[in-house]
Design an enzyme around this catalytic site. Structure first.
Site, PDB file in Angstrom:
ATOM      1  N   HIS A  17      -2.872   8.341  -4.217  1.00 40.65           N
ATOM      2  CA  HIS A  17      -2.179   9.160  -4.909  1.00 40.65           C
ATOM      3  C   HIS A  17      -2.275   9.537  -6.309  1.00 40.65           C
ATOM      4  O   HIS A  17      -1.564  10.564  -6.980  1.00 40.65           O
ATOM      5  CB  HIS A  17      -0.497   8.541  -4.637  1.00 40.65           C
ATOM      6  CG  HIS A  17       0.298   9.634  -4.235  1.00 40.65           C
ATOM      7  ND1 HIS A  17       0.515  10.881  -4.610  1.00 40.65           N
ATOM      8  CD2 HIS A  17       1.257   9.593  -3.115  1.00 40.65           C
ATOM      9  CE1 HIS A  17       1.509  11.630  -4.142  1.00 40.65           C
ATOM     10  NE2 HIS A  17       2.041  10.817  -3.188  1.00 40.65           N
ATOM     11  N   ARG A  18      -3.085   8.720  -6.891  1.00 46.76           N
ATOM     12  CA  ARG A  18      -3.302   9.251  -8.471  1.00 46.76           C
ATOM     13  C   ARG A  18      -4.153  10.406  -8.399  1.00 46.76           C
ATOM     14  O   ARG A  18      -4.081  11.067  -9.588  1.00 46.76           O
ATOM     15  CB  ARG A  18      -4.276   8.075  -8.966  1.00 46.76           C
ATOM     16  CG  ARG A  18      -3.351   6.784  -8.926  1.00 46.76           C
ATOM     17  CD  ARG A  18      -4.328   5.530  -9.402  1.00 46.76           C
ATOM     18  NE  ARG A  18      -5.469   5.291  -8.579  1.00 46.76           N
ATOM     19  CZ  ARG A  18      -6.349   4.402  -8.863  1.00 46.76           C
ATOM     20  NH1 ARG A  18      -6.476   3.595 -10.084  1.00 46.76           N
ATOM     21  NH2 ARG A  18      -7.106   4.354  -7.956  1.00 46.76           N
TER      22      ARG A  18
END
Length: 459
Positions: free
Chosen positions: A430-431
């Protein structure tokens, strides 16, 4: 006059610091040729046959099968130019090949190790007598035994087995293992060179220290109590299995992952594959078609073909797609990598998948075959399951999961029909992107599965 040369465990690349001796390919007294494989070792990456850069008669071997050696530890010694065997002075069965010059090597390269390394990396050992050609440099290593374990202990001549001053330990992992299990390293006799303490030494100490439950007291229940029971089977986390465990733990610790799913009608994709294979030529695998779809999806969503540099706090978007695929083998889960998947057609992808799969089954994958991936394709459908939430293959940013393809009721062209349905999942870091990007990639993959003609737009 024969010259006895010492061959040490070479640098196996990829930051590997040790290897386990699986099988010796030569015996003391054998005549070996330059670049002849002499031992099979298992690293945290793969099984590797190690070639010897010298030709001559084997005079000594260091390490028993099943023992671990650090990089740089002696493997064997070879008497080059010898006409008699090291065992008893009998004539050798054939003339020993000539040794390379002191400043030359055989030219062989093994995973970052070149036998043409500078001469300073090779330790010269004085000539041994025909009756017992054993190297004796100063200070000479003396071969002994450690606590009846069978592993050779090398200590300085005239010295004791225990190290003086700071404890000699091969890696921080060994120190941590000892600390977590309450093992005092200063009480151990290392089986590495000059008393170097290896992981196997700490494992032995842990096993010997396991207390049996007292006869008059009931053994405790649960995981903590089970650890001390004599009938508990202990499986060492080392080699490939240990490396996988370390990587998965690091992935779970570092990567904030998320997963999204979609069901897709794979009937048209299966029909397209059948038509391709009916036309003649090399067979196209379903995995190759899915890989081709993945590559096209990554071209549209390059955020997912990336890695995160945590130290620099940067996302590195990678220009090339090196596609890993999860494969289950007798030695555990491995992820071979298809290099430059974005430059391959379906036939080339099929051939490379087949080659790497066979190498995985036979245990001949090299460290280079198992590293450098940028995206992973995980076909867990072969295990008969529909879905999964896999752990991302660190340091990659995403993994596409493919479940089994089975007949299911499906609304097709406004009518209920039985279609070949598959569940697709995408686990992503998700980064590197948000759900919109991940969902866009997964939807594109599903569209190509349902209607392969969509893929033609990007070919």
């Amino acid at each position: 006059m024969a010259q006895v040369l010492e061959f040490r465990l070479p640098d196996l690349g990829e930051g590997l610091t040790e290897a386990e001796i699986v099988h010796w390919l030569v015996e003391v007294g054998d005549v070996v040729a330059v670049d002849q494989p002499v031992v099979e070792v298992e690293t945290a990456k793969a099984m590797v046959e190690v070639p010897c850069p010298y030709g001559g008669v084997v005079t000594a071997r260091y390490g028993e099968e099943g023992s671990e050696l650090p990089v740089g530890a002696p493997l064997l010694t070879v008497a080059v130019g010898a006409s008699e065997s090291a065992a008893g002075g009998e004539p050798a069965p054939e003339k020993a090949p000539a040794a390379p010059a002191a400043d030359e090597g055989s030219g062989n390269v093994l995973v970052g190790y070149g036998t043409g390394a500078p001469a300073a990396r090779r330790r010269r050992v004085r000539q041994a007598s025909p009756a017992a050609a054993v190297p004796a440099p100063a200070p000479a290593p003396v071969v002994g035994r450690a606590n009846g374990s069978g592993a050779p202990v090398l200590t300085p001549a005239g010295g004791s087995a225990g190290p003086a001053g700071p404890v000699a330990v091969v890696s921080p992992l060994v120190r941590r293992l000892a600390r977590e299990n309450g093992v005092d390293l200063r009480t151990l006799t290392g089986s590495g060179r000059e008393g170097l303490i290896l992981r196997s030494d700490v494992d032995r100490a842990i096993r010997s220290a396991d207390p049996e439950p007292p006869a008059a007291v009931a053994a405790p229940t649960g995981a903590a109590g089970a650890a001390g029971r004599p009938d508990v089977v202990r499986v060492p986390l080392r080699g490939v299995r240990g490396a996988v465990a370390d990587k998965l733990s690091r992935s779970r610790h570092e990567i904030p992952d998320a997963t999204c799913w979609v069901d897709a009608d794979a009937t048209e994709l299966m029909a397209a594959r059948t038509a391709m294979n009916a036309a003649g030529g090399p067979k196209i695998s379903l995995l190759a078609l899915l890989a081709r779809i993945c590559v096209a999806g990554l071209a549209r969503h390059p955020e997912l073909n990336s890695t995160v540099d945590t130290a620099a706090r940067e996302i590195l978007r990678l220009p090339d797609v090196h596609l890993g695929f999860a494969a289950q083998t007798d030695r555990g889960l491995v992820v071979p990598v298809v290099r430059d998947a974005h430059r391959r057609d379906a036939e080339s992808l099929s051939a490379e998948f087949a080659r790497l799969t066979e190498a995985g089954r036979s245990g001949t994958l090299t460290p280079g075959d198992l590293t450098g991936g940028t995206f992973t394709l995980n076909n867990y459908g072969v295990f008969g399951v529909d879905g999964s939430t896999p752990i991302i293959n660190h340091p990659e940013a995403a993994m596409l999961g493919v479940g089994r393809i089975i007949p299911k009721p499906w609304v097709h062209r406004g009518e209920l029909a039985v279609r070949q349905v598959v569940q697709l999942s995408l686990t992503f870091d998700h980064r590197v992107c948000d759900g919109g990007t991940a969902g866009g990639f997964l939807r594109y993959v599903a569209d190509c599965v349902e209607n392969p003609a969509v893929l033609l737009r990007t070919l």
